[in-house]
Design an enzyme around this catalytic site. Sequence first.
Site, short mmCIF file in Angstrom:
data_model
loop_
_atom_site.label_atom_id
_atom_site.label_comp_id
_atom_site.label_asym_id
_atom_site.label_seq_id
_atom_site.Cartn_x
_atom_site.Cartn_y
_atom_site.Cartn_z
N SER B 375 40.64 30.33 36.80
CA SER B 375 39.69 31.26 36.23
C SER B 375 40.36 32.61 36.27
O SER B 375 40.70 33.10 37.34
CB SER B 375 38.41 31.27 37.05
OG SER B 375 37.60 32.33 36.63
N ARG B 376 40.60 33.19 35.10
CA ARG B 376 41.42 34.40 35.07
C ARG B 376 40.65 35.66 35.42
O ARG B 376 41.23 36.65 35.82
CB ARG B 376 42.07 34.57 33.69
CG ARG B 376 43.03 33.45 33.39
CD ARG B 376 43.89 33.72 32.19
NE ARG B 376 44.48 32.46 31.76
CZ ARG B 376 44.24 31.86 30.61
NH1 ARG B 376 43.46 32.44 29.73
NH2 ARG B 376 44.77 30.72 30.32
N VAL B 377 39.35 35.63 35.26
CA VAL B 377 38.61 36.85 35.57
C VAL B 377 37.51 36.64 36.59
O VAL B 377 36.99 37.59 37.16
CB VAL B 377 37.98 37.48 34.30
CG1 VAL B 377 39.06 37.94 33.35
CG2 VAL B 377 37.02 36.53 33.64
#
Lengths: 178, 513
Positions: B375-377
């Site tokens: 999950s990048r953010v």
Amino acid sequence: MDDLNTVARPYAAAAFAQAKEESQLDLWSEMLHFLADVVRDADMQAVLVNPKVTDEQRLTLIIDVAGGRLNATATNLVKTLGQFRRLAALPAVAAQFDRLKAEAEERVEVEVISAYKLNAKHQKVIEDAMRERFKRDVVLTNHIDRDLLAGVIIRAGDHVIDISARGRLKALTQELMG
Amino acid sequence: MQLSPAEISDLIKKKIENFDMGAEARTEGTVVSLTDGITRIHGLSDVMAAEMIEFPGGVYGMALNLERDSVGAVILGDYEGISEGDTVKCTGRILEVPVGDALLGRVVDSLGNPIDGKGEIATNESSPIEKIAPGVIDRKSVDQPVQTGLKAIDAMVPIGRGQRELIIGDRQTGKTAIAIDAIINQKGTGIKCIYVAIGQKASSIAGVVRKLEEHGAMDHTIVVAASAADSAAMQYIAPYAGCAMGEYFRDKGEDALIIYDDLTKQAWAYRQVSLLLRRPPGREAYPGDVFYLHSRLLERASRVNADYVERMTNGKVKGKTGSLTALPVIETQAGDVSAFVPTNVISITDGQIFLETDLFNANIRPAINAGLSVSRVGGAAQTNIMKKYGGGVRLALAQYRELAAFAQFASDLDDATRKQLERGQRVTELMKQAQYSPLSVAEMATSLFAANNGYLDDVAKDKVVDFEHALLAYMNSSRKELIDAINAEPQASDEVATKLKAALDDFKKNHSW
Ligand SMILES: Nc1ncnc2c1ncn2[C@@H]1O[C@H](COP(=O)(O)OP(=O)(O)OP(=O)(O)O)[C@@H](O)[C@H]1O
Ligand SMILES: [Mg+2]
């Protein structure tokens, strides 16, 4: 149908340019419509698609039928169409030619369909409104269709203004059902 | 509901009164050809791209190809009644769907028409299905969590409000299950949910709706259904329709969650429409704009700032941000993420939850591959306590999988390795979770705390699931205040740690599992 229109476009443009050069727009329109009628004829249609008939024969047949009605350049147009086997596009060429002509003459053909024949006053009202809307001279034709019950449908090319009783009843039916 | 004739005539009268009798000037055309729901129309000189066009009998279509001599359009709905030579009218409107709170609890088709037999939808607001996503200035960064209630996700791949997180995996790996659990967990959080079912069996959709109803989740949910039996055009527009319904909530300063299940089938539907419209095919026979098909859709999922909300509501809502979180689903073939559509959507989204058949079959469900899921953010949005306690889980699992592969060949392992393996096995067990049983933050925190602090080390491997069950039951009955306190303020303070420790010690000493 759309294919023929695409095919017809360059021919119509060429015919129009030629007609302008000759200053014979009306004559050309007449000639093209005559040719269109010839091509639309049921017997002629059969000949056009019959594989046993040669291109040569087809061309001769059309030019014979058209007889003296074609001038030299129009005959050449028919020959060119024949050569490329595009004779079936003639009705589309005629229609497009008319559109180009109307455009050039700043004229728009308006068809008014009404339940009863329009009187001069109503005709004038519609003409004025259409002239205002399209910024063009209006050529008005009137057709009668009792099914409209009342009111009119005004048609100019793709544009349609439906203020007939029938149209409104239809819209109302849909509104109530949808 | 039976109406008396008087009531009916009243109803009709009202409708007629409101009926706009204005003369409409519009351009008309003629149907030239009709194949597989795609029609070619001659005329319609004024038509706009994506404009709604009207066929006889109240059937609508959408103009997609504007060519020199003809217009290519898809028919939305039944096309049996339409034939060559029919007159088609422009409407001057872009395709719109109804939006609003009245849609919650309802099942609608791609045009927003109710299909659940519960009568008309009482809303007079509508919104175009295609809209430009909010610009850079209108956005706010993601910093609030969407709790899915699934330990594995909330600990390892946290999702924030306004994020786009892809759920990707082969068929039957539990993709839909994750989405449904996420919806169920939004009960009482104020997050409105939209579930867009594309190209699924009608029976599956009915199953989903039933499950949502059973768990009381329909009250905050809209289901947009374009089943496999619906036309390709309806399947193609369904996500945009759902998105418009979600944007309504976002734009008035609320939070919404939308699930597109799944975009692979939507891409197929779009491919079909495009090929029938004779657009040139490219890679895997998809048209040139499949990337844009998904990017413009997923860009609309976003977190917007208070200024934007204020502007959209004409100043009625002040000081509130809005968000639309998207969980698109993609189905892969034999785990191949490098196929065209999967790579596209992976690159568009802010991370992915990668589900694997092998794990699923090994009974590790949800079958999340910890190494490939990211999950990048979401990290910025994770609650403090989940971040603190769940931080090690991902690493432990990823390392465990690698070690486990090696350990198969080794006869004697050193102590540290064996310990790591055992820890990994237990964490793997702990990450298992049954369907329809989302956990609260406090419950998850308790489980993770137990794992981190070695409370699982002396629990038999195959007893971990039972242990957790018993532990959570104990916490919810005997330590209710602690659970409530953590849920109210999910901070990993020393005080919370001490209390959890005390609870766990007590549980292990005095209870069995
Ligand atoms: N956490 C879980 N625990 C137990 N069973 C599960 C879990 N998740 C999913 N399942 C079961 O696995 C099956 C497949 O799940 P699901 O329908 O969610 O998969 P899918 O990937 O969406 O499948 P499809 O490709 O058909 O859409 C279902 O029968 C579901 O009940
Ligand atoms: Mg599914």
